[in-house]
Design an enzyme around this catalytic site. Structure first.
Site, short mmCIF file in Angstrom:
data_model
loop_
_atom_site.label_atom_id
_atom_site.label_comp_id
_atom_site.label_asym_id
_atom_site.label_seq_id
_atom_site.Cartn_x
_atom_site.Cartn_y
_atom_site.Cartn_z
N GLY A 1 -37.75 10.07 5.45
CA GLY A 1 -38.85 9.45 4.48
C GLY A 1 -38.27 9.10 3.14
N GLU A 2 -39.00 9.73 2.19
CA GLU A 2 -38.62 9.41 0.87
C GLU A 2 -37.14 9.94 0.39
OE1 GLU A 2 -40.94 11.62 -2.01
OE2 GLU A 2 -41.45 13.14 -0.36
N GLY B 1 -34.51 8.96 2.19
CA GLY B 1 -33.36 8.17 2.72
C GLY B 1 -33.20 8.56 4.26
N ASP C 1 -40.82 1.90 11.55
CA ASP C 1 -40.65 0.51 12.55
C ASP C 1 -40.14 -0.74 11.46
OD1 ASP C 1 -41.47 1.42 14.98
OD2 ASP C 1 -43.31 1.80 14.08
#
Length: 305
Positions: free
Chosen positions: A207-208, A210, A238
């Protein structure tokens, strides 16, 4: 960037209703195949296999065609298109699913058109692993097969998923899915375990925070792009996959250097899609914006010789 290899994607196409702390949208374009296809279309030609109902809005077909996405493999069945409804709190890494209506997706049996069966680059988006295996049986001699999955399949079809992993080159999943699949809290150990099942590379999205890429004898950690405005994280994974596979198809450099660049291109595309709801930001992108942000990534991680 000139297209070198076509990419085949098989996945879901849907209409999403999403609420985040920053707004709400109703029945906007969504689905794994859609997010992937639009991102990959900036690098190469995309051939899409999926299913929609008779109620699918015509303007969405127009958007896909505008991006040069070949829809010869699109099935239109009687009934309604797949729908998903979800909420996000201030922790945008976790979606709360409120409602899922499979509709025509419930009876989806992917049929790869004959003209697609020689395609060398294949992305199996997040669908039933038995369907992913059925698609692989229809492809003649792929050079690169990448797949995605989710916790639903890890719970319900783990054995089939393991069979898929034996037949793909690269698997992409998020950190929670990797831990759950391997029953292992440590991501490094989880990555090594998944490699032992067959794929040549494992990419774990955080996610945030990496992404991590594992290969035998190689390890790569990529940051996420620091954004001030994040409206909707739906489809970020995706979109990452679309940038990743699309870049590889355009450069045909299937080595460690090419893979690392592809991860950064994936992260670059994902950083755009979250800036607005649905695919609105991706659909409005241009090549210069992608190049500029890719270069910002390079500056961000450079630390000299």
């Amino acid at each position: 960037m000139s297209a070198q290899h076509e990419v085949l994607v098989v996945g879901s196409i849907g209409l999403d209703s999403i609420k985040t702390p920053f707004g709400e949208v109703f029945e906007v374009l969504g689905g794994s195949a859609i997010y992937f296809s639009l991102a990959a279309s900036f690098f190469t030609s995309v051939r899409l296999v999926g299913v929609i109902g008779e109620d699918f809005p015509e303007q969405h077909i127009g958007l896909l065609k505008k991006h040069g996405i070949d829809l010869s493999g699109l099935q239109v069945l009687p009934g309604k298109t797949f729908r998903w409804k979800g909420n996000y709190g201030y922790d945008l890494n976790e979606a709360i699913t409120l409602d899922t209506e499979l509709n025509v997706l419930a009876n989806f049996a992917p049929q790869v058109p004959e003209i697609y069966r020689d395609i060398k680059y294949v992305f199996l988006a997040n669908i039933d692993p038995d369907l992913q295996l059925a698609v692989l049986d229809q492809i003649k001699k792929p050079e690169l097969v990448v797949c995605d999955t989710m916790n639903f399949w890890i719970h319900g079809k783990r054995d089939s998923l393991i069979e898929v992993l034996k037949r793909v080159d690269i698997v992409i999943m998020n950190d929670a899915e990797a831990r759950e699949l391997c029953k292992e809290p440590n991501l490094v150990k989880a990555g090594r375990t998944i490699l032992s099942w067959g794929p040549k590379r494992v990419i774990i999205k955080k996610g945030e925070h990496g992404a991590l890429m594992f290969a035998n004898g190689s390890f790569f950690s990529a940051p996420a792009y620091p954004l001030e405005e994040i409206f909707d994280p739906t489809g970020a994974g995706d979109t990452f996959a679309g940038g990743f596979v699309g870049y590889l198809a355009s450069c045909k450099q299937i080595n460690d250097t090419g893979m690392r660049r592809a991860v950064i291109y994936g992260a670059t595309l994902a950083s755009f899609v979250v800036e607005d709801f649905s695919v609105q930001r991706t659909a409005a992108l241009n090549q210069q914006e992608i190049r500029d942000r890719y270069q910002e990534f390079q500056k961000m991680v450079h630390f000299g010789e």
